[in-house]
Design an enzyme around this catalytic site. Structure first.
Site: not given
Length: 151
Positions: A9-10, A131
């Site tokens: 992620d991210d 998120h």
């Protein structure tokens, strides 16, 4: 045959995180990446994606309505007075709300804008996640399911 999907992620949060994710892709450890569309290092992330010539990595949108600036224009419910998202705790509190049509409309608009930003950058989007897990909160669930179906 079983297949293990390791998702990072991210991507787009920062250049050092981007570098770590791309190193993990190159090493064969990461097979899926979620891109933060409003991340401060998005341009760096997109350059890295386009430099990859690997077909064994999938990309998705890491939907963010808790931190940073929005992609879509003018929203009242989901933004703080500074024009940015409200932060993790305040956003999660707000997103626990059910049956707020104005809030859901803003979420749909922002989610669509984030997906289109990544697609318009030439990235094939094959998944959607949230998120800080916003995609599972009551105000977001329906919009996320609709966006996944539509896009």
């Amino acid at each position: 045959m079983k297949r293990l999907i390791v998702n990072a992620d991210d991507l787009g949060v920062g250049e050092s995180r981007n570098a770590g994710i791309f190193d993990a892709i190159e090493a064969g450890s990461v097979t899926s990446v979620s891109i933060l569309p409003n991340g401060p290092a998005l341009e760096d992330a997109l350059r890295g994606i386009h430099a990859l010539h690997l077909k064994n990595v999938s990309f998705g949108v890491h939907f963010n309505i808790s931190e940073g600036k929005p992609i879509a224009s003018a929203a009242r419910c989901i933004l703080g007075p500074d024009g940015c998202f409200r932060g993790k705790r305040r956003a999660q509190s707000l997103l626990l709300c059910r049956e707020n049509s104005e809030l859901e409309k803003e979420i749909r608009k922002e989610l669509s804008a984030q997906i289109m930003l990544i697609r318009d950058a030439g990235v094939q989007v094959d998944h959607l996640d949230g998120h800080q897990h916003v995609h599972i909160l009551p105000a977001v669930v329906r919009a996320a399911a609709e966006a996944a179906k539509m896009h």
